[in-house]
Design a protein around this motif. Structure first.
Motif, short mmCIF file in Angstrom:
data_model
loop_
_atom_site.label_atom_id
_atom_site.label_comp_id
_atom_site.label_asym_id
_atom_site.label_seq_id
_atom_site.Cartn_x
_atom_site.Cartn_y
_atom_site.Cartn_z
N ALA A 1 0.83 -1.21 0.00
CA ALA A 1 0.00 0.00 0.00
C ALA A 1 0.86 1.26 0.00
O ALA A 1 1.87 1.34 0.70
N ALA A 2 0.43 2.23 -0.80
CA ALA A 2 1.09 3.55 -0.85
C ALA A 2 -0.01 4.61 -0.83
O ALA A 2 -0.28 5.26 -1.84
N TYR B 1 6.47 15.92 -5.55
CA TYR B 1 7.82 15.89 -6.09
C TYR B 1 8.57 14.60 -5.76
O TYR B 1 9.67 14.36 -6.24
N PHE B 2 7.99 13.74 -4.94
CA PHE B 2 8.72 12.58 -4.44
C PHE B 2 8.80 11.47 -5.48
O PHE B 2 8.02 11.41 -6.43
N SER B 3 9.76 10.57 -5.29
CA SER B 3 9.90 9.36 -6.10
C SER B 3 9.96 8.20 -5.11
O SER B 3 11.02 7.89 -4.57
N PRO B 4 8.81 7.58 -4.83
CA PRO B 4 8.70 6.69 -3.66
C PRO B 4 9.43 5.36 -3.80
O PRO B 4 9.06 4.52 -4.63
N LEU B 5 10.43 5.16 -2.96
CA LEU B 5 11.17 3.91 -2.97
C LEU B 5 10.26 2.72 -2.67
O LEU B 5 10.45 1.62 -3.20
N LYS B 6 9.28 2.93 -1.77
CA LYS B 6 8.44 1.80 -1.36
C LYS B 6 7.72 1.19 -2.55
O LYS B 6 7.57 -0.03 -2.64
#
Length: 378
Positions: free
Chosen positions: A276-277, A285-290
């Motif tokens: 889940a994200a 602006y983020f680039s989610p590692l998860k």
């Protein structure tokens, strides 16, 4: 090459447990996989050392002083000391993680004449001004501008970060989203039996914009519908106690692990059926590692249609995207997967294929370093 990797942010230990530390470690691994000799120059070493990075040489210069103003001065002094160390020891390339009050890469370039890669993960000056204490804003802006103007390659994790970098001095920022180590993060060799209780997981820092409270509410909704599913929250942060109370009040079968060392995350991901994200609508602006880790672990991703997630998750193929902050829509998407193991498994297989084909750290680093020679020539 001899690479000097400069990490001046005291909030990012090289061997820490949060996403930024994972990012640092994976860039080190990718450089070493190329055969490069990497020394990390940092203001905080950390102690969660993965076995395969135990031999990495770390030059540490701690930031001294308490309070915002003393901390800002302390970062500058630490950067000066780290620059002196790099200049003494020499290198062929400086790879700097953009940090407040640092233009260390520019200083090294002046002294050694080597190219500089500046990796920008967030609009840090704006973040500090809005969410924390920023005493010397003028100094922070000036140093950020110098770092952005001087770097041969400015690698940004997203288009909004690249726009910010360009507005603050970068000439031609390169957009290179984050990645995942598909050798370390893998699906389980044997899938869990369909008759066991399914588990939905979240991995990350427990802060408001991650929307974990929305995920808890969605799981409570699923429970009201008569579907039994577990929730596993992996990570720590300022919202943990509040979220634990919220889960208990709503009768959600939830477990909170606290912070987990990066080398243990692959094993934790094998316990999940869905990743889940549930980000809220906020800065994109983020680039989610998860999300990349979920894909590599062979997990369908259920997340918010916000920022880069809309590009990472192929709706209907590797996961499902919903409106940010909508607990009912999130519950509907989760239930669709949990009720249909065949669909869940098909998405899981496609997620793994996508991660291997498009999101490995080796490819991320290659795109950055491939731009160094043309930039230096120009």
């Amino acid at each position: 090459m001899r690479v000097a990797y400069l990490v001046a942010d005291p909030g990012i230990p090289v061997f820490g447990t949060k996403g930024a530390s994972v990012h640092v470690q994976e860039i080190v691994r990718a450089l070493r996989a190329r055969g490069d000799d990497v020394t990390v120059y940092a203001t905080r070493r950390g102690d969660a050392v993965p076995d395969d990075l135990a031999d990495v040489r770390i030059v540490e210069e701690r930031v001294r002083g308490t309070g915002a103003q003393q901390r800002e001065h302390g970062i500058r002094r630490a950067v000066d000391a780290l620059v002196d160390a790099i200049a003494r020891e020499g290198c062929d390339l400086v790879y700097e993680r953009f940090s407040l009050f640092s233009a260390g890469g520019a200083d090294v370039a002046e002294r050694l004449g080597v190219p500089v890669v500046l990796e920008v993960n967030a609009p840090l000056v704006d973040e500090q001004r809005l969410h924390r204490d920023l005493v010397d804003e003028e100094g922070a802006v000036a140093l950020a501008g110098r770092a952005l103007r001087s770097a041969d390659v400015v690698a940004c994790v997203s288009a909004p970060v690249a726009e910010w970098a360009r507005a603050n001095g970068a000439t031609n920022p390169l957009v290179v989203p984050n990645g995942v180590n598909t050798d370390r993060v893998r699906p389980p060799l044997v899938r869990r039996a369909d008759d066991t209780t399914p588990t939905v997981g979240f991995v990350g820092t427990l802060k408001p914009w991650h929307g974990v409270d929305v995920l808890v509410e969605a799981m409570a909704d699923i429970r009201r519908r008569g579907l039994h599913a577990r929730l596993l929250i992996v990570g720590d942060g300022p919202q943990r106690e509040e979220l634990e109370r919220h889960a208990r009040r709503r009768g959600v079968d939830a477990a909170f692990t606290g912070a987990v060392a990066p080398q243990d995350i692959p094993e934790v991901l094998m316990r999940l059926d869905v990743g889940a994200a549930p980000y809220r609508a906020a800065d994109d602006y983020f680039s989610p590692l998860k999300a990349y880790e979920y894909l590599a672990a062979g997990l369908p991703v259920v997340g918010s249609r916000v920022g880069q997630l809309a590009d990472i998750v192929r709706h209907g193929r590797t996961g499902l995207l919903v409106t940010p902050g909508d607990a009912r829509a999130l519950a509907d998407a989760l239930q669709l997967l949990l009720d249909d193991p065949v669909l869940c498994r098909r998405m899981a297989d496609e997620a793994r294929r996508q991660a291997v084909a498009a999101h490995g750290w080796g490819g991320v680093l290659s795109r950055i370093l491939d731009a160094v020679h043309p930039a230096v020539t120009a």
